[in-house]
Design a protein around this motif. Sequence first.
Motif, mmCIF file in Angstrom:
data_model
loop_
_atom_site.group_PDB
_atom_site.id
_atom_site.type_symbol
_atom_site.label_atom_id
_atom_site.label_comp_id
_atom_site.label_asym_id
_atom_site.label_seq_id
_atom_site.Cartn_x
_atom_site.Cartn_y
_atom_site.Cartn_z
ATOM 1 N N LEU A 4 0.659 -1.110 -0.063
ATOM 2 C CA LEU A 4 -0.187 0.073 -0.074
ATOM 3 C C LEU A 4 0.708 1.305 0.077
ATOM 4 O O LEU A 4 0.466 2.364 0.334
ATOM 5 C CB LEU A 4 -0.803 -0.106 1.243
ATOM 6 C CG LEU A 4 -1.816 -1.041 1.323
ATOM 7 C CD1 LEU A 4 -2.685 -1.080 2.675
ATOM 8 C CD2 LEU A 4 -2.843 -1.299 0.132
ATOM 9 N N SER A 5 2.055 1.202 -0.300
ATOM 10 C CA SER A 5 3.066 2.248 -0.447
ATOM 11 C C SER A 5 3.827 2.245 -1.522
ATOM 12 O O SER A 5 3.960 1.358 -2.370
ATOM 13 C CB SER A 5 4.008 2.165 1.028
ATOM 14 O OG SER A 5 4.912 1.088 0.764
ATOM 15 N N GLU A 6 4.572 3.621 -1.566
ATOM 16 C CA GLU A 6 5.533 3.728 -2.596
ATOM 17 C C GLU A 6 6.850 4.322 -2.220
ATOM 18 O O GLU A 6 6.621 5.084 -1.256
ATOM 19 C CB GLU A 6 4.781 4.252 -3.888
ATOM 20 C CG GLU A 6 4.519 5.842 -3.663
ATOM 21 C CD GLU A 6 3.463 6.273 -4.932
ATOM 22 O OE1 GLU A 6 4.023 7.320 -5.291
ATOM 23 O OE2 GLU A 6 2.883 5.315 -5.264
ATOM 24 N N ASP A 7 7.813 4.097 -3.126
ATOM 25 C CA ASP A 7 8.917 4.643 -2.556
ATOM 26 C C ASP A 7 9.206 5.834 -3.373
ATOM 27 O O ASP A 7 8.866 6.170 -4.500
ATOM 28 C CB ASP A 7 10.318 3.665 -2.724
ATOM 29 C CG ASP A 7 10.133 2.607 -1.960
ATOM 30 O OD1 ASP A 7 9.551 2.628 -1.137
ATOM 31 O OD2 ASP A 7 10.780 1.507 -2.221
ATOM 32 N N LEU A 8 9.886 7.003 -2.833
ATOM 33 C CA LEU A 8 10.529 8.231 -3.521
ATOM 34 C C LEU A 8 11.900 8.513 -3.064
ATOM 35 O O LEU A 8 12.118 8.328 -1.811
ATOM 36 C CB LEU A 8 9.380 9.266 -3.203
ATOM 37 C CG LEU A 8 9.229 9.900 -1.822
ATOM 38 C CD1 LEU A 8 8.899 11.287 -2.172
ATOM 39 C CD2 LEU A 8 7.735 9.235 -1.425
ATOM 40 N N VAL A 27 -1.984 6.650 -0.899
ATOM 41 C CA VAL A 27 -3.051 7.455 -0.743
ATOM 42 C C VAL A 27 -2.572 9.140 -0.861
ATOM 43 O O VAL A 27 -3.137 9.760 -1.406
ATOM 44 C CB VAL A 27 -3.923 7.411 0.389
ATOM 45 C CG1 VAL A 27 -5.053 8.315 0.520
ATOM 46 C CG2 VAL A 27 -4.680 5.899 0.245
ATOM 47 N N LYS A 28 -1.492 9.067 -0.182
ATOM 48 C CA LYS A 28 -0.842 10.437 0.025
ATOM 49 C C LYS A 28 -1.793 11.685 0.558
ATOM 50 O O LYS A 28 -1.987 12.565 -0.055
ATOM 51 C CB LYS A 28 -0.205 10.957 -1.328
ATOM 52 C CG LYS A 28 0.871 10.008 -1.851
ATOM 53 C CD LYS A 28 1.412 10.311 -3.220
ATOM 54 C CE LYS A 28 2.512 9.278 -3.421
ATOM 55 N NZ LYS A 28 2.728 9.512 -5.151
ATOM 56 N N PRO A 30 -2.228 14.615 3.084
ATOM 57 C CA PRO A 30 -1.257 15.439 3.652
ATOM 58 C C PRO A 30 -0.799 15.163 5.090
ATOM 59 O O PRO A 30 0.375 15.337 5.451
ATOM 60 C CB PRO A 30 -2.040 16.952 3.679
ATOM 61 C CG PRO A 30 -3.195 16.505 2.944
ATOM 62 C CD PRO A 30 -3.427 14.942 2.701
ATOM 63 N N ASP A 31 -1.539 14.356 5.971
ATOM 64 C CA ASP A 31 -1.004 14.136 7.265
ATOM 65 C C ASP A 31 -0.409 12.812 7.395
ATOM 66 O O ASP A 31 -0.061 12.179 8.342
ATOM 67 C CB ASP A 31 -2.021 14.234 8.288
ATOM 68 C CG ASP A 31 -3.291 13.453 7.855
ATOM 69 O OD1 ASP A 31 -3.243 12.949 6.886
ATOM 70 O OD2 ASP A 31 -3.967 13.240 8.717
ATOM 71 N N ASP A 32 -0.268 11.981 5.930
ATOM 72 C CA ASP A 32 0.259 10.568 5.933
ATOM 73 C C ASP A 32 1.961 10.872 6.279
ATOM 74 O O ASP A 32 2.642 11.847 6.077
ATOM 75 C CB ASP A 32 0.347 10.139 4.535
ATOM 76 C CG ASP A 32 -1.066 9.384 4.338
ATOM 77 O OD1 ASP A 32 -1.837 9.451 5.134
ATOM 78 O OD2 ASP A 32 -1.161 9.198 3.123
ATOM 79 N N LYS A 33 2.365 9.824 7.121
ATOM 80 C CA LYS A 33 3.713 9.843 7.499
ATOM 81 C C LYS A 33 4.743 9.380 6.312
ATOM 82 O O LYS A 33 4.411 8.473 5.689
ATOM 83 C CB LYS A 33 4.044 8.948 8.842
ATOM 84 C CG LYS A 33 3.193 9.488 9.944
ATOM 85 C CD LYS A 33 3.342 8.626 11.163
ATOM 86 C CE LYS A 33 2.568 9.266 12.180
ATOM 87 N NZ LYS A 33 2.600 8.371 13.557
ATOM 88 N N VAL A 34 5.827 9.865 6.094
ATOM 89 C CA VAL A 34 6.785 9.460 5.229
ATOM 90 C C VAL A 34 7.895 8.900 6.068
ATOM 91 O O VAL A 34 8.635 9.512 7.087
ATOM 92 C CB VAL A 34 7.164 10.790 4.380
ATOM 93 C CG1 VAL A 34 8.683 10.237 3.656
ATOM 94 C CG2 VAL A 34 6.484 11.505 3.656
ATOM 95 N N TRP A 46 3.608 13.863 4.874
ATOM 96 C CA TRP A 46 3.667 13.963 3.152
ATOM 97 C C TRP A 46 3.646 15.452 2.926
ATOM 98 O O TRP A 46 4.386 15.810 1.813
ATOM 99 C CB TRP A 46 2.328 13.116 2.647
ATOM 100 C CG TRP A 46 2.449 13.435 1.043
ATOM 101 C CD1 TRP A 46 1.309 14.138 0.604
ATOM 102 C CD2 TRP A 46 3.351 12.975 0.122
ATOM 103 N NE1 TRP A 46 1.527 14.100 -0.868
ATOM 104 C CE2 TRP A 46 2.905 13.308 -1.057
ATOM 105 C CE3 TRP A 46 4.621 12.329 0.172
ATOM 106 C CZ2 TRP A 46 3.454 13.392 -2.228
ATOM 107 C CZ3 TRP A 46 5.168 12.366 -0.898
ATOM 108 C CH2 TRP A 46 4.847 12.714 -2.072
ATOM 109 N N HIS A 47 2.811 16.439 3.459
ATOM 110 C CA HIS A 47 2.851 17.725 2.999
ATOM 111 C C HIS A 47 4.137 18.439 3.277
ATOM 112 O O HIS A 47 4.257 19.382 2.478
ATOM 113 C CB HIS A 47 1.549 18.441 3.699
ATOM 114 C CG HIS A 47 1.829 19.017 5.079
ATOM 115 N ND1 HIS A 47 2.363 19.848 5.531
ATOM 116 C CD2 HIS A 47 1.389 18.290 6.270
ATOM 117 C CE1 HIS A 47 2.476 20.048 6.727
ATOM 118 N NE2 HIS A 47 2.037 18.879 7.357
ATOM 119 N N GLU A 48 4.781 17.878 4.156
ATOM 120 C CA GLU A 48 6.194 18.533 4.342
ATOM 121 C C GLU A 48 7.197 18.163 3.204
ATOM 122 O O GLU A 48 8.193 18.692 2.720
ATOM 123 C CB GLU A 48 6.707 18.161 5.686
ATOM 124 C CG GLU A 48 5.944 18.703 7.118
ATOM 125 C CD GLU A 48 6.169 18.201 8.136
ATOM 126 O OE1 GLU A 48 6.019 19.012 8.971
ATOM 127 O OE2 GLU A 48 6.632 16.860 8.269
#
Length: 73
Positions: A4-8, A27-28, A30-34, A46-48
């Motif tokens: 359910l995730s992707e790398d960047l 899903v990305k 704004p408050d998802d953790k990276v 994610w927003h950061e």
Amino acid sequence: MTGLSEDLRLPVPCPSCGSHLMRVSRVKNPDDKVHCASCGKMICLWHEAQTVLRQGPGSQSEALIESAVNRNR
């Protein structure tokens, strides 16, 4: 979080291990953790991360690496 995730790749390395490869939910929201893809440490929200990506890499070589890794994003 693998299916359910992707790398960047971020221009800023993980403070714990130095890796630039990060993992975020597909899903990305704004408050998802990276998280660091190597050590799993929570890096930012994610927003950061989007702000960091908009600011761009610090050098031309970083830009080439990021465009190759992040080409599907």
